[in-house]
Structure formats: structure tokens, C-alpha cells
Design an enzyme around this catalytic site. Structure first.
Site, PDB file in Angstrom:
ATOM      1  N   GLU A   1      11.254   2.411  -0.453  1.00 16.75           N
ATOM      2  CA  GLU A   1      11.109   1.056   0.066  1.00 16.75           C
ATOM      3  C   GLU A   1      12.448   0.313   0.019  1.00 16.75           C
ATOM      4  O   GLU A   1      13.254   0.563  -0.880  1.00 16.75           O
ATOM      5  CB  GLU A   1      10.106   0.293  -0.817  1.00 16.75           C
ATOM      6  CG  GLU A   1       8.704   0.896  -0.846  1.00 16.75           C
ATOM      7  CD  GLU A   1       7.881   0.513   0.375  1.00 16.75           C
ATOM      8  OE1 GLU A   1       8.373   0.643   1.498  1.00 16.75           O
ATOM      9  OE2 GLU A   1       6.734   0.090   0.183  1.00 16.75           O
TER      10      GLU A   1
ATOM     11  N   ASP B   1       5.479  12.321  -0.547  1.00 18.02           N
ATOM     12  CA  ASP B   1       5.141  11.135  -1.350  1.00 18.02           C
ATOM     13  C   ASP B   1       3.664  11.156  -1.738  1.00 18.02           C
ATOM     14  O   ASP B   1       2.884  11.942  -1.194  1.00 18.02           O
ATOM     15  CB  ASP B   1       5.510   9.834  -0.609  1.00 18.02           C
ATOM     16  CG  ASP B   1       5.022   9.798   0.839  1.00 18.02           C
ATOM     17  OD1 ASP B   1       4.211  10.659   1.229  1.00 18.02           O
ATOM     18  OD2 ASP B   1       5.445   8.902   1.586  1.00 18.02           O
TER      19      ASP B   1
END
Ligand code: GLP
Length: 238
Positions: free
Chosen positions: A138, A63
Site C-alpha cells: 500500500e 498476498d
């Protein structure tokens, strides 16, 4: 998801390094998907201490904060290079980068295509976010979420803010998607510390669901959770 309970962070680092070394022994040109964050740092340091052939090993970034260049000390790419790639002698040509700049859709598509061309991920090394995220998947994240740019949640902004000092933390990030993570041949989920006990208990007890992205790993055929006593809380004594 199989559980391997360990005593402390040092033991966690050694167990995780064993799993990485095993993957590299089985396939010297393995592709690792590598998290940053504090949790895997002991494993990376342990790997750097060991003698094994990492001359063909490849690493894909998990990420990245949007808009943060490598020259910024807080770039996750930079962190991954310093903590894992440089100590193992893995140069840029063997790193699959998730770029922080340019059109997010194109950057994510190019990353996915490069991972696919490399033969996919052999071993994913993951940490657990305070809200159950993996990478920056998320909640809510569907099982087949693609690699994409996301808005960070309050929980992630708060838990990552200490890495940013007084500077404002970027509110967007790019993350390898759940599809790519779930497609890894083997997944290691590393969890350490009492501050992770509550979220770990929730993940372990959950049916796979989009509000706890790490719970999708229950569906993975070869996912290993390595957690220390502090993170396991009451379960460590059972
Ligand atoms: C961060 C990162 C994840 C990392 C997780 C846990 O937000 N996006 O890749 O695995 O949170 O971090 P730590 O290991 O520092 O607890």
C-alpha cells in the site's frame, strides 16, 4: 516498463498466457508469483485450456488477508489454488504459501526464505490496485519494502469489500514485499477496464515513488505492462 496494448480482456488473457508459457518453456521448473483479483483470471483460464508441461512449475502466493484460513471462500490462497494451481495440476508441494496465521514476522521471513531457496521468482503476474498498490504494498511503500504484514488503506478496503458480501473485510494483510517483486526476473503488470484508466495513467506518467508503489516497476529491467483499450483510455488511440 514496456507497454503492450491490447484490445480487450480476452486479448489480454491470451497475451499474458503467452508470456507465462514462454517462461515455462525456457525453464520448466519456473517459479511464478501469482496475483489473485479479477484481472489475471482470464490468463489463468487460458493457461488451463492450453496444452503445456506444467508438471514442474511452481507457484508463490502474492498476498493474503491476515487470519483468514484456507477453508474460508475468501482466502486468497484458496482463490489462487482454485483458479490457477488445480487446473494446471500444481499440488500443495509446489506452492509457496504466505501464511495468514502465526507471528507475522516469522511467517513473512519463512515465505521469503522458501522463495529464495526455490531460486527466486522467474515471472511475477501482477494486477494494479485502485491506489497503485501491487499485492498489498500500500502507498507509501519504499522500493526495498520487505515481505510484511500491513494495515489496508481505505481504498483497498473499499475496492475489495464486494468480495466479502456482508462479512467485515479483514483490515490487515500480508504481502510479498517490493524487494521480492522487483527481484523477479520478469514482471507482467496486467491492467484491464475503464475503472483503472485514471490510476494507470498516473502510474505510467510517474517518476518512481513511494506513493504509487506500481511506479517502482519503471526501474525494473524486464517489466511488461499489458493493458487493454479501456484501461489505456486516450493513450490507446495514440
Ligand atoms: C487487490 C490485490 C492485488 C490485486 C489488485 C487488483 O487488492 N491485493 O493482488 O492484483 O487488488 O485486483 P483486480 O484485478 O480485481 O482489480
Amino acid at each position: 516498463m514496456e507497454l503492450h496494448a491490447v484490445g480487450d480482456p480476452a486479448e489480454l488473457a491470451r497475451s499474458a498466457a503467452d508470456a507465462v508459457a514462454e517462461a515455462v518453456q525456457a525453464r520448466p521448473d519456473a517459479v511464478l508469483l501469482a496475483a489473485t483479483g479479477n484481472t489475471p483470471m482470464g490468463c489463468y483460464a487460458e493457461l488451463a485450456r492450453r496444452r503445456f508441461d506444467s508438471s514442474r512449475l511452481r507457484v508463490a502466493q502474492l498476498d493474503e488477508y491476515t487470519g483468514v484460513p484456507e477453508s474460508d471462500a475468501r482466502s486468497l490462497y484458496g482463490w489462487m489454488r482454485r483458479s490457477l494451481c488445480e487446473p494446471l495440476g500444481i499440488g500443495e508441494e509446489r506452492i509457496i504459501r504466505l501464511r495468514p496465521d502465526g507471528d507475522p514476522v516469522l511467517a513473512c521471513r519463512s515465505y521469503d526464505a522458501t522463495v529464495a531457496a526455490a531460486g527466486g521468482i522467474d515471472l511475477a503476474i501482477l494486477g494494479l490496485g485502485p491506489n497503485g498498490h501491487l499485492g498489498f504494498n500500500e502507498p507509501p511503500t519504499d522500493a526495498h519494502a520487505p515481505t510484511r504484514e500491513v494495515a489496508l488503506t481505505e481504498a483497498s478496503l473499499e475496492s475489495n469489500s464486494h468480495y466479502w458480501g456482508d462479512a467485515p473485510i479483514p483490515e490487515r494483510a500480508r504481502t510479498a514485499g517490493m524487494t521480492l517483486i522487483s527481484g523477479a526476473r520478469r514482471v507482467l503488470l496486467l491492467v484491464s477496464g475503464a475503472h483503472k484508466a485514471d490510476i494507470l495513467r498516473r502510474v505510467m506518467d510517474a517518476q518512481p515513488n513511494r506513493w504509487l508503489p506500481a511506479s517502482w516497476l519503471h526501474l525494473h529491467p524486464d517489466a511488461l505492462l499489458i493493458a487493454d483499450r479501456a484501461a489505456l483510455g486516450d493513450r490507446a488511440r495514440r
